[in-house]
Design an enzyme around this catalytic site. Structure first.
Site, short mmCIF file in Angstrom:
data_model
loop_
_atom_site.label_atom_id
_atom_site.label_comp_id
_atom_site.label_asym_id
_atom_site.label_seq_id
_atom_site.Cartn_x
_atom_site.Cartn_y
_atom_site.Cartn_z
N TYR A 52 -3.31 -1.41 -0.46
CA TYR A 52 -3.59 0.02 -0.46
C TYR A 52 -3.78 0.47 0.99
O TYR A 52 -4.40 -0.24 1.80
CB TYR A 52 -4.87 0.31 -1.25
CG TYR A 52 -5.40 1.71 -1.04
CD1 TYR A 52 -4.95 2.76 -1.82
CD2 TYR A 52 -6.33 1.98 -0.03
CE1 TYR A 52 -5.41 4.05 -1.60
CE2 TYR A 52 -6.79 3.26 0.19
CZ TYR A 52 -6.33 4.30 -0.60
OH TYR A 52 -6.78 5.57 -0.39
N GLU A 110 -2.04 8.85 1.15
CA GLU A 110 -2.21 7.53 0.55
C GLU A 110 -0.87 6.85 0.32
O GLU A 110 0.09 7.49 -0.11
CB GLU A 110 -2.88 7.66 -0.83
CG GLU A 110 -4.37 7.84 -0.77
CD GLU A 110 -4.98 7.83 -2.17
OE1 GLU A 110 -6.08 7.29 -2.31
OE2 GLU A 110 -4.36 8.35 -3.11
#
Ligand code: ADP
Ligand code: MG
Length: 390
Positions: A109, A197
């Site tokens: 991530y 993101e």
């Protein structure tokens, strides 16, 4: 403002972030043609909606051939995709992204957020990337690693490399990972994002070793900076946005639609927040946040009434205006004018305070309108909650 994954990837790619080859399609014909052009071993077909968790909802499918891409596109296009982020009604899929698929070794991530406590940008990474990062953040916050960015310096390569090392990215890929992080940072700053993101950021197996690539991308933008970014404004997808919020934006009203049944018309964001809090304190639920602004005119008030009443959930309207620069008698006349123009079928509670308040109240009392007058914020909220209950 949000954009779709394929648009976010275009912006990131322009800043040097490694993404897979792919194109967006609105029909299964187009999807198949894109696959033929990509001409690779494995394809991925991904629903383009403004919500994450698409994989879980059946909106992300692997395909081995252009024919299979067509089949998946056929199934996904037009579906009402329900994911953990869409709510039970789901979202209609109008487009799919057809991209090259990768042989994934690890899913990480990577995110960039604004830390409001520190007033700084923070680059975050986690080895536990993939679909459940929210759960990681909630239950194992130590698994999220951070680099705080000094605004005077930006993101220097050593900080990006440090995060890459901390994430146990293979040595040969560390520099490439650092470049990707710097690309993410530059995209964030150049486009005035409020959130960026990449989840997953994948370590993939290739014919000649390994690669690091953004498989998914999400960008949110600061609405107040959009005037500087015409090209990003042009990416807006009206299908994905609340129709009333869009309309409010056009007429300069700050409107956010909510789930309750008490429509609120307030001047000033702080007073609007306080009004919503008091409605909840008295057991009610606001249907919206609406700030008509300091210089509200009869037109803005009329417009605001129309917006509030267009929401079929609304069972009462609470007008809470503080006449500071604006005088209460002017506001009272504005309310009367507006109510005459719109078809008001639900109870209306009005609380006025400020300059010329007595005159304003008198004008409302003499108007013959069927409204409930209130003194003070708390009483107004209470009366609105009662009006809904009756
Ligand atoms: P969402 O976050 O909405 O579920 P993602 O784009 O993250 O959508 O996709 C979900 C999962 O699908 C990823 O975690 C990954 O395992 C897989 N996936 C996505 N894109 C690719 C790709 N290009 N190649 C292989 N697998 C992929
Ligand atoms: Mg994802």
């Amino acid at each position: 403002m949000n954009v779709h994954e394929y648009q976010a990837k275009q912006i990131l790619e322009a800043h040097g972030v490694n993404v897979q080859r792919g194109e967006v399609a609105a029909t299964s014909d187009e999807a198949e043609a894109i696959a033929r052009q990509l001409n690779c071993q494995l394809y991925i077909v991904k629903a383009q909606i403004h919500a994450g968790g698409r994989g879980k909802g059946g909106g992300v499918k692997l395909a081995k051939s252009p024919e299979e891409v067509r089949e998946h596109a056929d199934a996904i296009l037009g579906m009402q995709l329900v994911t953990p982020q869409t709510g039970p009604a789901g979202k209609l899929v109008r487009k799919v992204l057809v991209a090259e698929a990768s042989d994934i070794e690890r899913e990480l991530y990577l995110g960039m957020v604004i830390d409001r406590t520190d007033s700084r940008l923070v680059l975050m990474g986690s080895e536990e990337g993939g679909v459940d990062i929210e759960e990681v953040a909630a239950t194992r916050p130590e698994k999220i690693l951070k680099q705080t960015i000094d605004p005077a310096i930006g993101l220097p390569a050593f900080q990006a490399r440090q995060l890459a090392f901390d994430l146990n990215i293979p040595r040969e890929l560390v520099n490439k990972a650092a470049d990707l992080m710097i690309g993410l940072y530059n995209a964030f700053v150049d486009s005035d994002c409020s959130l960026a993101e990449i989840n997953p950021l994948a370590i993939t197996k290739t014919d000649d070793g390994q690669d690091i690539v953004a498989l998914d991308a999400k960008l949110n933008f600061d609405d107040n900076a959009l005037w500087e970014h015409e090209e990003i404004g042009a990416m807006r997808d009206p299908n994905e946005e609340d129709a009333r919020e869009l309309e409010a934006g056009k007429s300069g009203l700050s409107y956010i639609s909510l789930d309750g049944n008490i429509g609120c018309m307030v001047n000033g964001a702080g007073l609007a927040m306080a009004t919503m809090d008091l409605i909840q304190l008295h057991g009610g639920e606001p249907a919206n946040f609406l700030d008509v602004g300091g210089g509200a005119t009869t037109e803005t008030v009329t417009h605001a009434f129309r917006l509030i009443l267009a929401d079929e959930k609304v069972q009462a309207v609470l007008v809470n205006i503080f006449g500071g620069i604006m005088q209460c008698d002017v506001i009272a006349n504005g309310i009367i004018e507006a109510v005459k123009q719109v078809d008001l079928t639900v109870p209306l509670v009005v609380r006025l305070e400020g300059t010329n308040v007595e005159l304003g109240k008198q004008i409302l009392a003499d108007s013959g309108l069927n409204l409930i007058a209130a003194d003070g914020l708390s009483e107004a909220a209470q009366k609105a909650v009662q009006a809904v209950a009756n």
